[in-house]
Design an enzyme around this catalytic site. Sequence first.
Site, PDB file in Angstrom:
ATOM      1  N   SER A 135      -5.882 -12.311   5.800  1.00  0.00           N
ATOM      2  CA  SER A 135      -4.840 -11.463   6.371  1.00  0.00           C
ATOM      3  C   SER A 135      -5.477 -10.504   7.353  1.00  0.00           C
ATOM      4  CB  SER A 135      -4.147 -10.677   5.254  1.00  0.00           C
ATOM      5  OG  SER A 135      -3.396  -9.643   5.838  1.00  0.00           O
TER       6      SER A 135
ATOM      7  N   HIS B 198      -3.293 -15.142   8.382  1.00  0.00           N
ATOM      8  CA  HIS B 198      -2.019 -14.629   7.875  1.00  0.00           C
ATOM      9  C   HIS B 198      -1.664 -13.362   8.652  1.00  0.00           C
ATOM     10  CE1 HIS B 198       1.014 -14.037   4.682  1.00  0.00           C
ATOM     11  NE2 HIS B 198       0.685 -12.755   4.692  1.00  0.00           N
TER      12      HIS B 198
ATOM     13  N   ASP C 131       0.792 -10.220   8.921  1.00  0.00           N
ATOM     14  CA  ASP C 131       1.738  -9.395   8.169  1.00  0.00           C
ATOM     15  C   ASP C 131       2.548  -8.508   9.104  1.00  0.00           C
ATOM     16  OD1 ASP C 131       1.327 -10.039   5.396  1.00  0.00           O
ATOM     17  OD2 ASP C 131      -0.691  -9.208   5.617  1.00  0.00           O
TER      18      ASP C 131
ATOM     19  N   MET D 181       5.433  -5.856   9.539  1.00  0.00           N
ATOM     20  CA  MET D 181       6.174  -4.864   8.747  1.00  0.00           C
ATOM     21  C   MET D 181       6.964  -3.948   9.663  1.00  0.00           C
ATOM     22  SD  MET D 181       3.127  -3.734   6.207  1.00  0.00           S
ATOM     23  CE  MET D 181       2.142  -4.945   5.299  1.00  0.00           C
TER      24      MET D 181
ATOM     25  N   HIS E  13       4.183 -13.753   8.210  1.00  0.00           N
ATOM     26  CA  HIS E  13       4.910 -13.237   7.038  1.00  0.00           C
ATOM     27  C   HIS E  13       5.769 -12.077   7.508  1.00  0.00           C
ATOM     28  CE1 HIS E  13       4.387 -11.056   2.874  1.00  0.00           C
ATOM     29  NE2 HIS E  13       5.633 -11.434   3.089  1.00  0.00           N
TER      30      HIS E  13
ATOM     31  N   MET F 218       7.972  -9.199   6.921  1.00  0.00           N
ATOM     32  CA  MET F 218       8.472  -8.195   5.975  1.00  0.00           C
ATOM     33  C   MET F 218       9.396  -7.273   6.756  1.00  0.00           C
ATOM     34  SD  MET F 218       4.922  -7.603   3.962  1.00  0.00           S
ATOM     35  CE  MET F 218       3.984  -8.350   5.279  1.00  0.00           C
TER      36      MET F 218
ATOM     37  N   MET G 159       4.639 -13.038  -3.894  1.00  0.00           N
ATOM     38  CA  MET G 159       3.941 -11.759  -3.742  1.00  0.00           C
ATOM     39  C   MET G 159       3.353 -11.342  -5.091  1.00  0.00           C
ATOM     40  SD  MET G 159       4.155 -11.134  -0.581  1.00  0.00           S
ATOM     41  CE  MET G 159       3.154  -9.666  -0.723  1.00  0.00           C
TER      42      MET G 159
ATOM     43  N   GLY H 222       3.797  -4.384   1.566  1.00  0.00           N
ATOM     44  CA  GLY H 222       3.758  -3.166   2.376  1.00  0.00           C
ATOM     45  C   GLY H 222       2.347  -2.684   2.671  1.00  0.00           C
TER      46      GLY H 222
ATOM     47  N   GLY I 136      -4.896  -4.175  -0.083  1.00  0.00           N
ATOM     48  CA  GLY I 136      -5.799  -3.488  -1.005  1.00  0.00           C
ATOM     49  C   GLY I 136      -5.182  -3.028  -2.316  1.00  0.00           C
TER      50      GLY I 136
ATOM     51  N   ASP J  84       0.018 -14.061  -2.356  1.00  0.00           N
ATOM     52  CA  ASP J  84      -0.310 -12.985  -1.414  1.00  0.00           C
ATOM     53  C   ASP J  84      -0.393 -11.637  -2.133  1.00  0.00           C
ATOM     54  OD1 ASP J  84      -0.635 -11.386   0.794  1.00  0.00           O
ATOM     55  OD2 ASP J  84       1.314 -11.834   1.696  1.00  0.00           O
ATOM     56  N   GLY J  85      -1.605 -11.066  -2.130  1.00  0.00           N
ATOM     57  CA  GLY J  85      -1.797  -9.718  -2.669  1.00  0.00           C
ATOM     58  C   GLY J  85      -2.811  -9.664  -3.789  1.00  0.00           C
ATOM     59  N   GLY J  86      -3.904  -8.965  -3.538  1.00  0.00           N
ATOM     60  CA  GLY J  86      -4.906  -8.768  -4.584  1.00  0.00           C
ATOM     61  C   GLY J  86      -5.660 -10.015  -5.001  1.00  0.00           C
TER      62      GLY J  86
ATOM     63  N   GLY K 276      -6.876 -10.572   1.996  1.00  0.00           N
ATOM     64  CA  GLY K 276      -7.133  -9.510   2.968  1.00  0.00           C
ATOM     65  C   GLY K 276      -8.424  -8.787   2.671  1.00  0.00           C
ATOM     66  N   SER K 277      -8.340  -7.811   1.775  1.00  0.00           N
ATOM     67  CA  SER K 277      -9.499  -6.967   1.469  1.00  0.00           C
ATOM     68  C   SER K 277     -10.719  -7.759   1.005  1.00  0.00           C
ATOM     69  CB  SER K 277      -9.137  -5.970   0.361  1.00  0.00           C
ATOM     70  OG  SER K 277      -7.936  -5.344   0.654  1.00  0.00           O
TER      71      SER K 277
END
Length: 210
Positions: free
Chosen positions: A7, A31, A33, A35, A64, A66, A134, A139, A142, A168-170, A190-191
């Site tokens: 991401s 990816h 994002d 927003m 993606h 959002m 998700m 939003g 990290g 997606d996420g963490g 991402g992170s």
Amino acid sequence: MVKIFPSILAANFANLEKDLKNVENNVDGFHMDIMDGRFVPNISFGFPVLESLRKITNKYFDTHLMIVEPDNYIERFSKVSDSITVHYEATTHLHRTISQIKKFDCEAGVSLNPHTPVSLLEEILPYLDKVLIMSVNPGFGGQKFIETTYNKIRKLKDMNSNVEIMIDGGVNPNNIDKLVKAGASSFVVGSAVFKTSDPNKAIKEMRDIL
Ligand code: DX5
Ligand code: ZN
């Protein structure tokens, strides 16, 4: 084969070209994002950034959205994306929205917030290329991975569709193995890629685990 999509939200916005070029040979795509400050409490980036990045790499762009009322922007995003994913919670006429995405020659996905059950996808599943589950509240990058995600993946698997299941996420080297075992095949990271000292090593580490 498991797919990894970094991401760019976690990359260095003062030097996106460098960050993308550094990893592009080791990833399945990027990816994006998007927003709007309305569907999610954050604003990221939009068309000028995507259009600039589209010129520097041919990799798959996984967009993606959002944003509320995504239908208004499908055509413009289709020009700079290979795939467009909209949120179940942000659409009223999902079948129409998905048809629009296909009409503009993109792959089509639906994303679910952590509280939204996969069972709500029953009628739309045959029309989808991917479901983006998700595993954090959308939003921000990290955030901490939500553990109930594993069960959600299993439930979607049980719906007997060949749809690509993307998380997606963490996502990180500690949970990717368990996510694959639950039935996921694609990962937004991402992170755990861009916030490490060696993004290529981080990607390799995740591929080696699998
Ligand atoms: C969150 C975004 C994610 C985010 C993932 O709203 O949809 O794509 O960038 O970042 P990490 O991997 O840091 O959770
Ligand atoms: Zn995302």
